[in-house]
Motif scaffolding. Sequence first.
Motif, PDB file in Angstrom:
ATOM      1  N   ALA A  72       4.792   7.392  20.632  1.00 18.76           N
ATOM      2  CA  ALA A  72       4.393   7.791  21.986  1.00 18.76           C
ATOM      3  C   ALA A  72       3.508   6.714  22.595  1.00 18.76           C
ATOM      4  O   ALA A  72       2.687   6.096  21.901  1.00 18.76           O
ATOM      5  N   ALA A  73       3.653   6.499  23.901  1.00 16.56           N
ATOM      6  CA  ALA A  73       2.920   5.434  24.590  1.00 16.56           C
ATOM      7  C   ALA A  73       1.413   5.558  24.400  1.00 16.56           C
ATOM      8  O   ALA A  73       0.708   4.545  24.282  1.00 16.56           O
ATOM      9  N   VAL A  74       0.895   6.782  24.333  1.00 13.23           N
ATOM     10  CA  VAL A  74      -0.545   6.981  24.250  1.00 13.23           C
ATOM     11  C   VAL A  74      -1.141   6.342  22.994  1.00 13.23           C
ATOM     12  O   VAL A  74      -2.303   5.914  22.995  1.00 13.23           O
ATOM     13  N   THR A  75      -0.359   6.231  21.939  1.00 11.47           N
ATOM     14  CA  THR A  75      -0.905   5.713  20.686  1.00 11.47           C
ATOM     15  C   THR A  75      -1.268   4.233  20.766  1.00 11.47           C
ATOM     16  O   THR A  75      -2.112   3.756  20.009  1.00 11.47           O
ATOM     17  N   LEU A  76      -0.634   3.488  21.674  1.00 10.35           N
ATOM     18  CA  LEU A  76      -0.880   2.045  21.756  1.00 10.35           C
ATOM     19  C   LEU A  76      -2.297   1.738  22.216  1.00 10.35           C
ATOM     20  O   LEU A  76      -2.920   0.787  21.729  1.00 10.35           O
ATOM     21  N   THR A  77      -2.807   2.533  23.131  1.00 16.05           N
ATOM     22  CA  THR A  77      -4.104   2.232  23.738  1.00 16.05           C
ATOM     23  C   THR A  77      -5.162   3.290  23.435  1.00 16.05           C
ATOM     24  O   THR A  77      -6.280   3.203  23.953  1.00 16.05           O
ATOM     25  N   ASP A  78      -4.847   4.277  22.602  1.00 14.41           N
ATOM     26  CA  ASP A  78      -5.821   5.320  22.281  1.00 14.41           C
ATOM     27  C   ASP A  78      -6.994   4.717  21.523  1.00 14.41           C
ATOM     28  O   ASP A  78      -6.819   4.178  20.418  1.00 14.41           O
ATOM     29  N   PRO A  79      -8.211   4.790  22.069  1.00 17.24           N
ATOM     30  CA  PRO A  79      -9.351   4.148  21.396  1.00 17.24           C
ATOM     31  C   PRO A  79      -9.686   4.769  20.048  1.00 17.24           C
ATOM     32  O   PRO A  79     -10.140   4.064  19.139  1.00 17.24           O
ATOM     33  N   ALA A  80      -9.477   6.077  19.907  1.00 16.57           N
ATOM     34  CA  ALA A  80      -9.798   6.726  18.637  1.00 16.57           C
ATOM     35  C   ALA A  80      -8.927   6.191  17.513  1.00 16.57           C
ATOM     36  O   ALA A  80      -9.408   5.966  16.389  1.00 16.57           O
ATOM     37  N   ARG A  81      -7.657   5.962  17.796  1.00 15.67           N
ATOM     38  CA  ARG A  81      -6.769   5.394  16.772  1.00 15.67           C
ATOM     39  C   ARG A  81      -7.175   3.952  16.439  1.00 15.67           C
ATOM     40  O   ARG A  81      -7.183   3.556  15.277  1.00 15.67           O
ATOM     41  N   ALA A  82      -7.489   3.189  17.465  1.00 14.30           N
ATOM     42  CA  ALA A  82      -7.894   1.804  17.221  1.00 14.30           C
ATOM     43  C   ALA A  82      -9.161   1.741  16.384  1.00 14.30           C
ATOM     44  O   ALA A  82      -9.271   0.928  15.447  1.00 14.30           O
ATOM     45  N   GLU A  83     -10.111   2.588  16.686  1.00 11.32           N
ATOM     46  CA  GLU A  83     -11.363   2.599  15.928  1.00 11.32           C
ATOM     47  C   GLU A  83     -11.141   3.082  14.499  1.00 11.32           C
ATOM     48  O   GLU A  83     -11.746   2.556  13.555  1.00 11.32           O
ATOM     49  N   LEU A  84     -10.266   4.065  14.333  1.00 14.15           N
ATOM     50  CA  LEU A  84      -9.938   4.544  12.982  1.00 14.15           C
ATOM     51  C   LEU A  84      -9.361   3.413  12.138  1.00 14.15           C
ATOM     52  O   LEU A  84      -9.774   3.209  10.985  1.00 14.15           O
ATOM     53  N   GLU A 110      -8.016   9.852   8.564  1.00 13.77           N
ATOM     54  CA  GLU A 110      -8.965   8.813   8.144  1.00 13.77           C
ATOM     55  C   GLU A 110      -9.513   9.100   6.754  1.00 13.77           C
ATOM     56  O   GLU A 110      -9.645   8.186   5.925  1.00 13.77           O
ATOM     57  N   GLU A 111      -9.810  10.340   6.493  1.00 13.34           N
ATOM     58  CA  GLU A 111     -10.309  10.717   5.161  1.00 13.34           C
ATOM     59  C   GLU A 111      -9.301  10.333   4.083  1.00 13.34           C
ATOM     60  O   GLU A 111      -9.663   9.782   3.022  1.00 13.34           O
ATOM     61  N   LEU A 112      -8.018  10.605   4.337  1.00 14.05           N
ATOM     62  CA  LEU A 112      -6.976  10.254   3.373  1.00 14.05           C
ATOM     63  C   LEU A 112      -6.875   8.736   3.209  1.00 14.05           C
ATOM     64  O   LEU A 112      -6.789   8.221   2.075  1.00 14.05           O
ATOM     65  N   LEU A 113      -6.868   7.997   4.304  1.00 15.84           N
ATOM     66  CA  LEU A 113      -6.712   6.552   4.238  1.00 15.84           C
ATOM     67  C   LEU A 113      -7.896   5.885   3.531  1.00 15.84           C
ATOM     68  O   LEU A 113      -7.713   4.944   2.744  1.00 15.84           O
ATOM     69  N   ILE A 114      -9.101   6.358   3.791  1.00 15.43           N
ATOM     70  CA  ILE A 114     -10.278   5.809   3.107  1.00 15.43           C
ATOM     71  C   ILE A 114     -10.204   6.118   1.614  1.00 15.43           C
ATOM     72  O   ILE A 114     -10.584   5.289   0.769  1.00 15.43           O
ATOM     73  N   LYS A 115      -9.669   7.277   1.285  1.00 14.07           N
ATOM     74  CA  LYS A 115      -9.523   7.665  -0.120  1.00 14.07           C
ATOM     75  C   LYS A 115      -8.507   6.789  -0.845  1.00 14.07           C
ATOM     76  O   LYS A 115      -8.699   6.391  -2.000  1.00 14.07           O
ATOM     77  N   VAL A 116      -7.417   6.441  -0.147  1.00  8.94           N
ATOM     78  CA  VAL A 116      -6.346   5.671  -0.792  1.00  8.94           C
ATOM     79  C   VAL A 116      -6.645   4.175  -0.809  1.00  8.94           C
ATOM     80  O   VAL A 116      -6.105   3.443  -1.654  1.00  8.94           O
ATOM     81  N   LYS A 117      -7.495   3.711   0.074  1.00 10.92           N
ATOM     82  CA  LYS A 117      -7.665   2.259   0.214  1.00 10.92           C
ATOM     83  C   LYS A 117      -8.019   1.537  -1.087  1.00 10.92           C
ATOM     84  O   LYS A 117      -7.446   0.473  -1.372  1.00 10.92           O
ATOM     85  N   PRO A 118      -8.940   2.027  -1.927  1.00 11.22           N
ATOM     86  CA  PRO A 118      -9.262   1.296  -3.166  1.00 11.22           C
ATOM     87  C   PRO A 118      -8.069   1.151  -4.119  1.00 11.22           C
ATOM     88  O   PRO A 118      -8.097   0.304  -5.011  1.00 11.22           O
ATOM     89  N   HIS A 119      -7.041   1.950  -3.904  1.00  8.30           N
ATOM     90  CA  HIS A 119      -5.870   1.930  -4.776  1.00  8.30           C
ATOM     91  C   HIS A 119      -4.761   1.011  -4.258  1.00  8.30           C
ATOM     92  O   HIS A 119      -3.750   0.816  -4.951  1.00  8.30           O
ATOM     93  N   LEU A 120      -4.936   0.473  -3.047  1.00  9.47           N
ATOM     94  CA  LEU A 120      -3.872  -0.321  -2.428  1.00  9.47           C
ATOM     95  C   LEU A 120      -3.852  -1.749  -2.963  1.00  9.47           C
ATOM     96  O   LEU A 120      -4.901  -2.329  -3.275  1.00  9.47           O
ATOM     97  N   TYR A 121      -2.661  -2.323  -2.983  1.00  5.06           N
ATOM     98  CA  TYR A 121      -2.530  -3.758  -3.276  1.00  5.06           C
ATOM     99  C   TYR A 121      -2.901  -4.576  -2.043  1.00  5.06           C
ATOM    100  O   TYR A 121      -3.593  -5.595  -2.149  1.00  5.06           O
ATOM    101  N   ALA A 122      -2.443  -4.134  -0.859  1.00  4.29           N
ATOM    102  CA  ALA A 122      -2.732  -4.879   0.360  1.00  4.29           C
ATOM    103  C   ALA A 122      -2.431  -4.033   1.586  1.00  4.29           C
ATOM    104  O   ALA A 122      -1.682  -3.052   1.526  1.00  4.29           O
TER     105      ALA A 122
END
Length: 387
Positions: free
Chosen positions: A368-380, A237-249
């Motif tokens: 992996a199946a767990v990633t589809l419904t993992d709440p932490a990933r969805a919230e991230l 999440e730290e990496l993604l938040i850091k990169v977001k201002p640099h993204l086109y979309a």
Amino acid sequence: MSKWFRENSPISAHDLTEEFMRLKRGSVTRRHFLGVTGLGLAAAVLARQPGLFTSEAYAQEDLGSTMSLATWPNYHDPASFEAFTAATGVAVEVNVFGSNEEMLAKLQAGGTGWDLFVPTNYTISTYAGLGLIDPLDVSKVPNFDPKTQNTRFTNEGTVDGKVYALPKNWGTTGIAFNSDKVKSKVTSWKEFFEVAMTEADGRAMVHDYQLTTIGNALVSLGFSFNSVKPEELAKAEELLIKVKPHLYAINSDYQPSMRATDAWMTMCWTNDGAQLNRDIPEIQFVLGSDGGEIWSDFYAIPKSAANKPAGYALLNFLMDPQNAVKEHVANGAPTTDSRVISLLPAEITGNKIVYPDEAALTPLEFGAAVTLTDPARAELMARFKSA
């Protein structure tokens, strides 16, 4: 002309001939033909016309006039649906989605209207467990042959001994970049995120899809693509938040932006990479040397489908190798069916974007199946998108 026909037919012999010829030309649907001629007479006519429909299933069931398919962007040859409509009289409405989470949410909400859809390997056990998809009656798909399938990519269609989904194709999630615009080395997910914040500042795209966007961020940091460990997700999440201002979309339908050169680099699925490179050779496609995703997609029928006969009919049509090969040539994704591989031209089977060397596949992970419904990933993902 029989006495029964003269006394019972709702139309004249001349009109019957006209309607029959319209049906053969594909100008009217089978439902229309049955309606204006009378069911008993129609059945007699059809029995004397082998080959009018492309399989017995088409003649045995009323397929209606429309059906709905939910699938991914840039993933089918429109000519396939035109051919299906010509063969059956059923028009195909295509709904496009960018993530399996979105598909799951739609199915759980009910009333999707889908008669067939395209889930990814890691989701099928969840859909089956939640009762959102039916076990398939494989006898209704005679064009499918399990003996010709590569089980490396197809096993997840079977849950607890029941077949819930049949394979469409497999592929990878890699990096597409315009080599005329991006001169830096991009051979890993670590380099992808670095270049997104430097040379490709304002020109890079990531998927609107937590599996791949979070997964590839994890891989770039040396973690598993499928990790749900809190401390590892926090770093991603730290990496993604850091990169977001640099993204086109943030968008899973990235081809238009890449073609217009509004974007120079994107997370990219095999089929899109093949299409982009075919049309614009300077757009290259590479797999992350540090890991990433290998996937297989399937066809499944929702339990809530309103027109299951048409869902089966389209599924059977697409499982015909002669039809499937046209699909694969058009969409660029590798096939799981050896019958289709034997029909593909050498320039496709030899294309390393479509059929990479085994060494390039080795670092990749199936979702992996767990990633589809993992709440932490969805919230991230929600926090990343709203940041």
